[in-house]
Enzyme design. Structure first.
Site, mmCIF file in Angstrom:
data_model
loop_
_atom_site.group_PDB
_atom_site.id
_atom_site.type_symbol
_atom_site.label_atom_id
_atom_site.label_comp_id
_atom_site.label_asym_id
_atom_site.label_seq_id
_atom_site.Cartn_x
_atom_site.Cartn_y
_atom_site.Cartn_z
ATOM 1 N N CYS A 53 14.272 -40.898 -92.874
ATOM 2 C CA CYS A 53 14.505 -39.645 -93.930
ATOM 3 C C CYS A 53 14.679 -38.677 -93.000
ATOM 4 C CB CYS A 53 13.011 -39.668 -94.446
ATOM 5 S SG CYS A 53 12.792 -40.417 -95.934
ATOM 6 N N LYS A 66 3.876 -49.199 -98.838
ATOM 7 C CA LYS A 66 4.985 -49.311 -98.121
ATOM 8 C C LYS A 66 4.813 -48.916 -96.513
ATOM 9 C CE LYS A 66 8.709 -46.128 -96.566
ATOM 10 N NZ LYS A 66 8.372 -44.932 -95.837
ATOM 11 N N ASN A 67 3.988 -48.168 -96.142
ATOM 12 C CA ASN A 67 3.973 -47.698 -94.837
ATOM 13 C C ASN A 67 3.178 -48.526 -94.044
ATOM 14 O OD1 ASN A 67 5.893 -45.810 -94.834
ATOM 15 N ND2 ASN A 67 4.502 -44.045 -95.085
ATOM 16 N N ASP A 122 3.333 -36.831 -97.487
ATOM 17 C CA ASP A 122 4.205 -37.365 -98.470
ATOM 18 C C ASP A 122 3.936 -37.321 -99.877
ATOM 19 O OD1 ASP A 122 5.030 -38.536 -96.027
ATOM 20 O OD2 ASP A 122 4.011 -40.537 -96.090
ATOM 21 N N ARG A 149 14.210 -47.252 -100.977
ATOM 22 C CA ARG A 149 13.418 -47.843 -99.682
ATOM 23 C C ARG A 149 12.038 -48.069 -99.890
ATOM 24 N NH1 ARG A 149 13.709 -43.301 -96.267
ATOM 25 N NH2 ARG A 149 12.024 -44.913 -95.204
ATOM 26 N N ARG A 207 12.149 -35.867 -85.345
ATOM 27 C CA ARG A 207 11.554 -36.968 -85.368
ATOM 28 C C ARG A 207 11.383 -37.798 -84.106
ATOM 29 N NH1 ARG A 207 11.268 -39.906 -90.929
ATOM 30 N NH2 ARG A 207 9.538 -40.501 -90.405
HETATM 31 C C1 EPZ Z 1 4.577 -41.777 -90.634
HETATM 32 O O1 EPZ Z 1 5.760 -41.303 -90.099
HETATM 33 C C2 EPZ Z 1 5.186 -42.387 -92.164
HETATM 34 N N1 EPZ Z 1 6.150 -43.222 -91.790
HETATM 35 C C3 EPZ Z 1 5.671 -41.180 -92.813
HETATM 36 O O2 EPZ Z 1 6.049 -41.648 -94.128
HETATM 37 C C4 EPZ Z 1 4.625 -39.774 -92.798
HETATM 38 O O3 EPZ Z 1 5.295 -38.573 -93.400
HETATM 39 C C5 EPZ Z 1 4.072 -39.400 -91.604
HETATM 40 O O4 EPZ Z 1 3.605 -40.789 -90.832
HETATM 41 C C6 EPZ Z 1 3.076 -38.419 -91.600
HETATM 42 O O5 EPZ Z 1 1.915 -38.931 -92.390
HETATM 43 C C7 EPZ Z 1 5.601 -44.495 -91.780
HETATM 44 O O6 EPZ Z 1 4.667 -44.864 -91.866
HETATM 45 C C8 EPZ Z 1 6.865 -45.405 -91.459
HETATM 46 P P1 EPZ Z 1 4.043 -39.028 -87.197
HETATM 47 P P2 EPZ Z 1 5.414 -41.278 -88.606
HETATM 48 O O7 EPZ Z 1 4.085 -39.851 -85.951
HETATM 49 O O8 EPZ Z 1 4.789 -42.289 -87.850
HETATM 50 C C9 EPZ Z 1 5.264 -35.579 -84.344
HETATM 51 C C10 EPZ Z 1 7.182 -41.477 -96.017
HETATM 52 O O9 EPZ Z 1 7.830 -40.706 -97.009
HETATM 53 N N2 EPZ Z 1 5.562 -36.644 -83.261
HETATM 54 O O10 EPZ Z 1 2.603 -39.327 -87.724
HETATM 55 O O11 EPZ Z 1 7.016 -41.031 -87.983
HETATM 56 C C11 EPZ Z 1 6.291 -35.646 -85.504
HETATM 57 O O12 EPZ Z 1 7.281 -34.988 -85.143
HETATM 58 C C12 EPZ Z 1 7.302 -41.161 -94.889
HETATM 59 O O13 EPZ Z 1 6.650 -42.403 -96.427
HETATM 60 C C13 EPZ Z 1 5.796 -36.212 -82.170
HETATM 61 O O14 EPZ Z 1 5.877 -35.149 -81.790
HETATM 62 O O15 EPZ Z 1 4.732 -39.565 -88.273
HETATM 63 C C14 EPZ Z 1 5.642 -35.084 -86.714
HETATM 64 O O16 EPZ Z 1 5.566 -33.737 -86.329
HETATM 65 C C15 EPZ Z 1 8.360 -40.145 -94.210
HETATM 66 N N3 EPZ Z 1 6.124 -37.275 -81.163
HETATM 67 C C16 EPZ Z 1 3.867 -35.559 -86.213
HETATM 68 O O17 EPZ Z 1 3.863 -35.975 -84.986
HETATM 69 C C17 EPZ Z 1 5.931 -38.751 -81.461
HETATM 70 O O18 EPZ Z 1 6.112 -39.426 -80.503
HETATM 71 C C18 EPZ Z 1 3.448 -36.683 -87.031
HETATM 72 O O19 EPZ Z 1 4.469 -37.878 -87.110
HETATM 73 C C19 EPZ Z 1 5.497 -38.881 -82.776
HETATM 74 C C20 EPZ Z 1 5.318 -37.996 -83.615
#
Ligand code: EPZ
Length: 427
Positions: free
Chosen positions: A125, A30-31, A314, A406, A130
């Protein structure tokens, strides 16, 4: 029966306990899919995408591509051709893009292709704050100007020029988004402290297949040498879903079952394999198959979720189900998201004894779970509650299925094939 003002409500009815047994096939990730679909916008031509998961996020993304002028042809529910020769980046996609998180990839892709984009600020989610500040930092470093207008984010650039970008956090989304924005930029972009998740490698492989020049994906330094055009005219098969495979691995342990998980990349699941072995379970990796089995009560564990190759956030809720009936008290520290223990309230309704405080939760193992009506709060919580229902005594009703649909293809069908007594009904 619940009263939702006359609206038909779908729910899953699960009767347990059932030790799951048999073989399950893993779908495309999915991702990776929700990043590869917007990545097609960088191509001046067509591409074919195979092993696409048949999930609602993918269907929504295809609708967005069509609104933007792309032509999507469905060969099967898992195999499409996308023609992005003509793109209208001014199409009104504000409402539809607010519906899910991964719409943020449209910013990088359309900025790269057209130099201007406006999308709704991403939803998705509910896992706590986020932010997308790191994505914006990356776009601005490449030469874009960004602004927030009435709940939309707008990014504009006359020209994108490669540069070095250090990510304060190894963010999956920011890494992919900056990669998308820089594929057609002038010169070389270097992303330092890049995330290393398997779907990042998959997006880079897809883009390279279409004509990009990206090196180092899967390490913490990614170099993107800008190219003039992505010609496409090629096909690409999406990587198997690491999280779906991990979900079935943990389902095998939670239900005291014996499952062979086919079409997965076992290397992507090493952190999960290690934890399963640590709590007493058995894992046998053989080519692209994993057999996971255990018929006893697992022992307690301490787990911290981390970026890849650490234990994935996840899979945290699914692991939470396993630890709910482990021998002793386990601790999970959530290292990525602020609020990913909402599912523990639902598990407690099923007799679990979990205390969640901020980013930690304590699982005092009980002998068994008991069926109850439960409500899904996010995608992975949904998978966890299904596993809990299959392992619990009696009947579990699972509500709010839209979260599960989803991201999991035919989830109840897959569980039914390995023995679960599970059916979807409309109230
Ligand atoms: C991706 O989300 C996945 N979603 C999430 O999958 C997954 O949990 C996550 O990566 C971590 O592996 C998709 O790929 C669509 P991040 P993403 O940016 O990219 C902080 C699922 O169930 N951060 O790696 O949004 C953030 O708050 C899900 O499939 C900032 O501070 O995650 C978090 O604490 C839900 N500023 C950490 O980094 C930013 O600009 C990691 O987030 C971006 C992120």
């Amino acid at each position: 029966m619940l009263d939702y003002g006359g609206i038909n409500v779908e729910k899953l009815i699960i009767t347990g306990p059932t030790p799951l047994k048999g073989e399950v096939n893993i779908s495309g990730a999915k991702n990776a899919a929700v990043a590869i679909l917007p990545a097609t916008l960088l191509i001046n031509g067509f591409c074919r995408i195979e092993n696409l998961p048949n999930i609602s996020d993918v269907k929504l993304y295809c609708q967005i591509l069509e609104l933007l002028g792309a032509k999507v042809t469905w060969h099967t529910p898992n195999d499409i051709t996308v023609d992005t020769t003509n793109i209208n980046n001014k199409a009104d996609i504000y409402e539809i893009t607010r519906k899910f998180r991964a719409s943020y990839y449209l910013i990088g892709a359309l900025l790269g292709r057209c130099g201007e984009v406006q999308v709704g600020l991403p939803g998705g989610c509910n896992l706590g704050a986020r932010p997308i500040d790191l994505h914006i930092k990356g776009f601005e470093a490449l030469g874009a100007t960004t602004s927030i207008i009435q709940g939309n984010i707008k990014a504009v650039a006359n020209k994108l020029v490669g540069t070095s970008i250090y990510l304060d956090i190894a963010s999956v989304g920011a890494t992919i988004n900056i990669m998308l924005a820089s594929v057609l930029a002038e010169g070389t972009t270097i992303i330092d402290n890049a995330a290393k998740e398997p779907h990042i490698v998959d997006v880079a492989n897809f883009l390279n297949t279409m004509g990009a020049d990206i090196r180092g994906a899967g390490t913490d330094v990614i170099k993107i040498h800008g190219v003039k055009e992505l010609k496409g005219n090629s096909s690409y098969s999406i990587v198997p879903d690491q999280i779906e495979a991990g979900t079935f691995m943990l389902a095998a342990i939670a239900t005291r079952g014996d499952i062979v998980i086919k079409n997965c990349i076992t290397k992507h699941l090493e952190s999960v394999t290690a934890k399963i072995i640590e709590i007493g379970g058995n894992v046998d990796a053989n080519g692209d198959k994993l057999r996971v089995w255990y018929d006893k009560r697992p022992s307690k564990a301490t787990i911290k979720t981390l970026p890849y190759p650490g234990f994935p956030t996840d899979l945290q809720p699914q692991m939470g189900v396993v630890l709910s009936t482990a021998d002793g008290t386990s601790i999970i520290n959530e290292g990525i998201w602020e609020s990913r223990f909402q599912y523990t309230n639902e598990l407690n309704k099923m007799g679990a004894r979990i205390t969640a405080q901020g980013k930690s939760a304590f699982f005092e193992g009980v002998d068994f779970l008991v069926g109850a009506p439960v409500y899904v709060t996010d995608l992975r919580a949904g998978a966890a509650l299904i596993i809990a229902g299959i392992s619990a005594e009696g009947v579990t009703e699972v509500y709010n299925l839209e979260h599960i649909d989803r991201g999991y293809e035919n989830i109840e069908e897959k569980f039914r094939k390995i023995g679960a007594n599970i059916k979807r009904v409309v109230e």
